[in-house]
Design a protein around this motif. Structure first.
Motif, PDB file in Angstrom:
ATOM      1  N   ARG A 136       0.771  -1.070  -0.064  1.00 37.48           N
ATOM      2  CA  ARG A 136       0.130  -0.043  -0.043  1.00 37.48           C
ATOM      3  C   ARG A 136       0.967   1.105   0.017  1.00 37.48           C
ATOM      4  NH1 ARG A 136      -2.884  -3.954  -0.614  1.00 37.48           N
ATOM      5  NH2 ARG A 136      -4.976  -4.238   0.437  1.00 37.48           N
ATOM      6  N   VAL A 185       1.491   4.526   0.836  1.00 33.21           N
ATOM      7  CA  VAL A 185       0.755   5.332   1.695  1.00 33.21           C
ATOM      8  C   VAL A 185       1.697   6.260   2.706  1.00 33.21           C
ATOM      9  CG1 VAL A 185      -0.951   5.647   3.827  1.00 33.21           C
ATOM     10  CG2 VAL A 185      -1.126   3.654   2.066  1.00 33.21           C
ATOM     11  N   TYR A 192      -4.939   5.345  13.340  1.00 36.69           N
ATOM     12  CA  TYR A 192      -3.913   5.461  12.399  1.00 36.69           C
ATOM     13  C   TYR A 192      -4.514   6.364  11.222  1.00 36.69           C
ATOM     14  CZ  TYR A 192      -1.665   4.258   7.937  1.00 36.69           C
ATOM     15  OH  TYR A 192      -1.386   4.335   6.777  1.00 36.69           O
ATOM     16  N   GLN A 222      -3.460   7.654   0.830  1.00 32.45           N
ATOM     17  CA  GLN A 222      -3.057   6.810  -0.259  1.00 32.45           C
ATOM     18  C   GLN A 222      -2.872   6.932  -1.646  1.00 32.45           C
ATOM     19  OE1 GLN A 222      -3.430   1.783  -1.161  1.00 32.45           O
ATOM     20  NE2 GLN A 222      -4.301   2.635   0.938  1.00 32.45           N
ATOM     21  N   HIS A 246      -5.651  -8.600   0.766  1.00 38.71           N
ATOM     22  CA  HIS A 246      -5.061  -8.936   2.151  1.00 38.71           C
ATOM     23  C   HIS A 246      -6.210  -8.871   3.129  1.00 38.71           C
ATOM     24  CE1 HIS A 246      -3.046  -4.837   3.119  1.00 38.71           C
ATOM     25  NE2 HIS A 246      -4.503  -4.833   3.391  1.00 38.71           N
ATOM     26  N   HIS A 290      -7.019  -8.267   7.808  1.00 36.68           N
ATOM     27  CA  HIS A 290      -6.267  -7.968   9.047  1.00 36.68           C
ATOM     28  C   HIS A 290      -7.185  -7.942  10.246  1.00 36.68           C
ATOM     29  CE1 HIS A 290      -6.686  -3.778   7.395  1.00 36.68           C
ATOM     30  NE2 HIS A 290      -5.894  -4.035   6.523  1.00 36.68           N
ATOM     31  N   ARG A 349     -12.016   4.513   4.087  1.00 38.67           N
ATOM     32  CA  ARG A 349     -11.554   5.196   3.158  1.00 38.67           C
ATOM     33  C   ARG A 349     -12.446   6.554   3.175  1.00 38.67           C
ATOM     34  NH1 ARG A 349      -7.767   1.358   3.218  1.00 38.67           N
ATOM     35  NH2 ARG A 349      -8.929  -0.651   3.085  1.00 38.67           N
ATOM     36  N   HIS A 374      -9.685  -7.599   1.072  1.00 40.97           N
ATOM     37  CA  HIS A 374      -9.621  -6.135   0.212  1.00 40.97           C
ATOM     38  C   HIS A 374      -8.509  -5.980  -0.607  1.00 40.97           C
ATOM     39  CE1 HIS A 374      -8.057  -5.004   4.050  1.00 40.97           C
ATOM     40  NE2 HIS A 374      -7.561  -4.134   3.647  1.00 40.97           N
ATOM     41  N   HIS A 421      -7.367  -3.192  -4.181  1.00 36.39           N
ATOM     42  CA  HIS A 421      -7.593  -1.739  -4.683  1.00 36.39           C
ATOM     43  C   HIS A 421      -7.014  -1.795  -6.073  1.00 36.39           C
ATOM     44  CE1 HIS A 421      -8.132  -0.527  -0.580  1.00 36.39           C
ATOM     45  NE2 HIS A 421      -6.810  -0.516  -0.423  1.00 36.39           N
ATOM     46  N   ASP A 471      -7.051   6.806   4.188  1.00 35.06           N
ATOM     47  CA  ASP A 471      -7.248   5.570   4.906  1.00 35.06           C
ATOM     48  C   ASP A 471      -7.360   6.247   6.402  1.00 35.06           C
ATOM     49  OD1 ASP A 471      -6.951   3.732   2.789  1.00 35.06           O
ATOM     50  OD2 ASP A 471      -4.778   4.231   3.036  1.00 35.06           O
ATOM     51  N   LEU A 524      -7.746   3.733   9.991  1.00 32.43           N
ATOM     52  CA  LEU A 524      -7.598   2.513  10.687  1.00 32.43           C
ATOM     53  C   LEU A 524      -7.491   2.596  12.261  1.00 32.43           C
ATOM     54  CD1 LEU A 524      -5.888   1.822   7.709  1.00 32.43           C
ATOM     55  CD2 LEU A 524      -6.049  -0.534   8.533  1.00 32.43           C
ATOM     56  N   VAL A 569      -5.705   0.605  13.940  1.00 32.14           N
ATOM     57  CA  VAL A 569      -4.521  -0.074  14.244  1.00 32.14           C
ATOM     58  C   VAL A 569      -3.832   0.099  15.518  1.00 32.14           C
ATOM     59  CG1 VAL A 569      -2.031  -0.110  13.505  1.00 32.14           C
ATOM     60  CG2 VAL A 569      -3.995  -0.310  11.851  1.00 32.14           C
TER      61      VAL A 569
END
Ligand code: 1HN
Length: 357
Positions: free
Chosen positions: A83, A85, A104, A108, A119, A121, A127, A160, A162, A174, A176, A178
């Motif tokens: 990614r 970013v 986070y 991007q 991937h 997670h 977004r 997901h 892109h 983005d 997240l 995280v």
């Protein structure tokens, strides 16, 4: 050893003992060897009377960062980067890959013809589309084309990827959870070798199925997050226009909607909640604060936000942070639309969210 504790007589709630400070220090040193520490030295710091944020209020003007984001396109491919970013780091939290303590955020970039491979997670992602249009995100086999102002969800553990089949570079924000997932030390991650997922559902499928006031037979409505993966700006903006026209304008937040889980009316995800607000031209918001540190993005318009003695001047695609429990107020110079996102749902689930109007 027991000179401090048992023999000394308390006077006015204090131990009357010569050299007590020296004795305490020696005692702290002894217990430290057992990985023990006195609470009374830190109590005020760990239980402040009201939130003490370490996060700084801050603003990123899109015109200042856009060229640097594009520059990354000539330095690394989406494939190599996984990614591509630029992480938006709170000035007080540099090196910690976060924009608030719990969230986070990043810009991007995806160039025409590029694919960012699939991937999944434990962390959930959203977004918010800033610049360009026509690229897609695919979430568990549903492909959605993204355009400016669209709000796209990638809930935890959904696969997901892109891709940009358009002719222009695209930039989106983005966000997240995280830091939250890592706080609990619960992160899992899986990478898929296939460049792309097999598309099973086309654009706006989940919005049509679940966001139209009906639900297909057999729908599992116990899902703790929204099944809708794209809330297109073209469908959300007219709702704000209706609210303004009807005079439903909150004195602090403007005419505001919550991106909702259609199964229960709640937030889109348990860890992150987002809003979209229209501030009519001339809007002078009342001061407000709440315990969730928030990320704001101006989608259109122009205005200012006052926070902690500073005035942030914002225009389209500018992004700013309001830390926990800091008083702020918005002013609009033009009809303006502000997107915002925070960890409010997580705080609400824990029963610790507060606001002060
Ligand atoms: C991620 O999966 C994406 O899928 C973007 O576009 C940013 C930052 C940290 C962890 C996972 C994406 C990410 C990320």
């Amino acid at each position: 050893m027991d000179a401090v504790t048992s023999k000394a007589k308390p006077s006015k709630g204090k131990i009357g003992n010569a050299n007590i400070e020296a004795k305490r220090e020696a005692y702290y040193a002894r217990i430290s060897k057992m990985d023990l520490a006195p609470l009374w030295k830190v109590l005020k710091d760990i239980i402040p009377a009201e939130p003490k944020t370490v996060c700084a209020p801050a603003i990123w003007h899109f015109k200042d960062v856009k060229a640097s984001i594009h520059e990354a396109g000539g330095l690394i491919t989406a494939e190599e980067a996984q990614r591509r970013v630029l992480v938006i780091e709170n000035p007080n939290l540099r090196g910690k890959s976060r924009v608030t303590q719990s969230l986070y955020a990043g810009y991007q970039l995806i160039m025409p013809g590029e694919v960012a491979p699939p991937h999944r997670h434990s962390a959930s992602a959203i977004r918010f589309i800033l610049d360009g249009g026509g690229a897609y995100t695919q979430v568990d086999g549903e492909k959605t084309i993204m355009n400016s102002g669209d709000f796209v969800t990638t809930p935890h553990w959904t696969m997901h990827d892109h891709g940009n089949a358009s002719k222009e570079p695209m930039i989106w924000l983005d966000v997240l959870d995280v830091p939250t997932v890592n706080f609990f030390e619960t992160s899992f991650y899986e990478h898929f070798e296939n460049e792309k997922q097999n598309t099973r559902r086309e654009d706006q499928d989940s919005l049509a199925r679940f966001g139209s006031g009906v639900l297909p037979d057999g729908t599992d409505t116990s899902l703790n997050r929204s099944p809708i993966i794209n809330y297109p700006y073209a469908k959300m903006k007219p709702v704000l226009d209706r609210l303004v026209k009807a005079g439903d304008v909150d004195p602090r937040h403007g005419a505001r909607v919550r991106y909702a889980n259609p199964f229960n009316g709640g937030w889109v995800m348990p860890t992150m909640g987002a809003n979209l607000a229209m501030l009519p031209k001339g809007f002078k918001g009342k001061e407000y604060r709440s315990t969730d540190s928030a990320i704001f993005v101006c989608q259109e318009g122009e205005g200012t936000t006052k926070v902690a003695g500073q005035t942030f001047e914002w225009g389209p695609k500018d992004l700013f942070i309001i830390p926990s429990w800091m008083k702020y107020s918005h002013q609009a110079k033009k009809d303006s639309v502000l997107f915002s996102i925070s960890d409010r749902p997580a705080q609400e689930l824990l029963g610790i969210w507060r606001e002060q109007a």
